[in-house]
Design a protein around this motif. Structure first.
Motif, PDB file in Angstrom:
ATOM      1  N   CYS A 147      33.422  39.284  47.156  1.00 28.75           N
ATOM      2  CA  CYS A 147      34.863  39.049  47.198  1.00 28.75           C
ATOM      3  C   CYS A 147      35.245  38.400  48.531  1.00 28.75           C
ATOM      4  N   GLU A 205      42.166  43.058  46.098  1.00 27.85           N
ATOM      5  CA  GLU A 205      41.740  41.891  45.314  1.00 27.85           C
ATOM      6  C   GLU A 205      40.670  42.268  44.289  1.00 27.85           C
ATOM      7  N   CYS A 206      39.728  43.084  44.707  1.00 22.82           N
ATOM      8  CA  CYS A 206      38.583  43.360  43.837  1.00 22.82           C
ATOM      9  C   CYS A 206      38.528  44.830  43.426  1.00 22.82           C
TER      10      CYS A 206
HETATM   11 ZN   LIG Z   1      37.509  42.658  47.860  1.00 19.32          ZN
END
Ligand SMILES: [Zn+2]
Ligand SMILES: [Zn+2]
Length: 376
Positions: A147, A205-206
């Motif tokens: 990521c 985000e991940c």
């Molecule tokens: Zn991430």
């Protein structure tokens, strides 16, 4: 258990095989069929069979017993008879560290070892004409990558603490019953997904996985004469190892070859059926088609052809997979019967009837029967 295979046969050794012969045979087969590695369809069953055969034959007492009684030991099958709990074959010692280090992707014994990335299988459709010449194809696959936002750590603020379940090792030892055996294996820790550390504050985000999906374009060539279902292997183009610390898996591309509107394949030959009118059969003609190889295909029908006869056009089929050259195009002639005809045509045909029909029907039936008997 009646159709159990002979242990010597399973390992592919002579009955007189020495201990080291057995060991070598076992190593070779176990490497080939280890279910975590092998792409053979029956790998797991074969692997169990190999393990069992080796467990018995590598034990002098059990081997002697097996040599005398085979699978029908007076004490039941060798497993029951020999006090049958589980055999604990130490695969790591037998197969050597290199086997496992390549499987788990580097790192010494007892260190954090990562598993190899998963293999990916995708299907790719092509036209039949693409197997005729070197043709480059393109596939786009989605692969997980580190990521961007957390650089693969999975932590929003970058702060990580050591995982308590695996004591920061990233892996746990698992004892597993595989058939009659107890097999020890090392698996990534599920608590920290094998990373050895966890974050109190996962990356948004991940969602803390440390990975995101990215698409990747790959180019490859279609082998000449490839058949439907052919699998191409692109080493190292599968999923990256978890945490990116091991070998990536492989990418398998399974070719789906689209059906051609009129050609059928028979190995390297192409077979088609060609409907022709009665007059073309009688007078002969040439039919020209645009062929898969980009050139025209001229099919010359000789005069007085018969429905059911074939015409072979040499070397205009598909490339032979092994060896060189091309197969043939085989054209099966078929009499085309019109669904309806105009009055004028009917009248014209009636006028020709005497020329086209046998003069003596009975005699022609007999002639035909004689011809057929002579021919067969
Ligand atoms: Zn991430
Ligand atoms: Zn852990």
């Amino acid at each position: 258990m009646a159709d159990k295979r002979d242990y010597y046969e399973v390992l592919g050794v002579e009955r007189s095989a020495s201990e080291s012969d057995l060991k070598n045979a076992f190593r070779r087969l176990a490497r080939k069929y280890h279910p975590d590695r092998s792409t053979e369809e029956d790998a797991e069953d074969r692997f169990k069979e190999i393990q069992e055969a080796y467990a018995i034959l590598s034990d002098q007492q059990k081997r002697a017993q097996y040599d005398r009684f085979g699978h029908d030991s007076p004490q039941g099958n060798p497993f029951g008879g020999f006090g049958g709990g589980g055999f604990n074959i130490n695969l790591e010692d037998l197969l050597g560290g290199d086997f496992f280090s390549s499987m788990f992707g580097g790192g010494g014994r007892g260190r954090t070892r990562q598993r190899r990335g998963s293999d990916i299988l995708i299907r790719h459709s092509i036209d039949l004409k693409h197997v005729l010449e070197q043709s480059e194809q393109e596939v786009i696959i989605e692969l997980p990558e580190a990521c961007d936002s957390c650089a693969g750590s999975g932590a929003q603020d970058g702060e990580m603490t050591s995982c308590t379940k695996c004591a920061g090792q990233g892996q746990v030892r698992v004892r597993q019953q595989v058939g009659p055996f107890i097999q020890q294996s090392v698996q990534p820790c599920d608590e920290c997904s094998g990373r050895g550390s966890i974050s109190e504050n996962p990356c948004r985000e991940c969602a803390g996985s440390g990975q995101e999906m990215k698409s990747k374009t790959l180019r490859f060539n279609i082998p000449l004469g490839a058949e439907d279902g052919t699998r191409l292997r692109m080493r190292g183009n599968g999923e990256p190892a978890p945490q990116g610390q091991g070998e990536p898996g492989d990418l398998f591309i399974e070719l789906e070859i689209e059906q051609h509107p009129w050609f059928e394949r028979s190995g390297a030959d192409l077979i088609m059926s060609l409907p022709l009118g009665y007059s073309d059969m009688v007078t002969g003609t040439t039919i020209t088609l645009e062929h898969l190889d980009g050139k025209s295909l001229d099919i010359k029908i000789p005069a007085m052809s018969n429905s059911g006869e074939t015409i072979t056009i040499k070397k205009r089929g598909l490339p032979r997979q092994r060896g060189s050259g091309r197969g043939d195009v085989i054209v099966l002639l078929k009499l085309h019967m019109p669904k309806k005809i105009s009055k004028a045509t009917k009248k014209a045909l009636s006028a020709l009837k005497e020329n086209l029909s046998p003069a003596d029907t009975k005699q022609s039936i007999l002639d035909d029967a004689v011809d057929r008997r002579a021919g067969s």
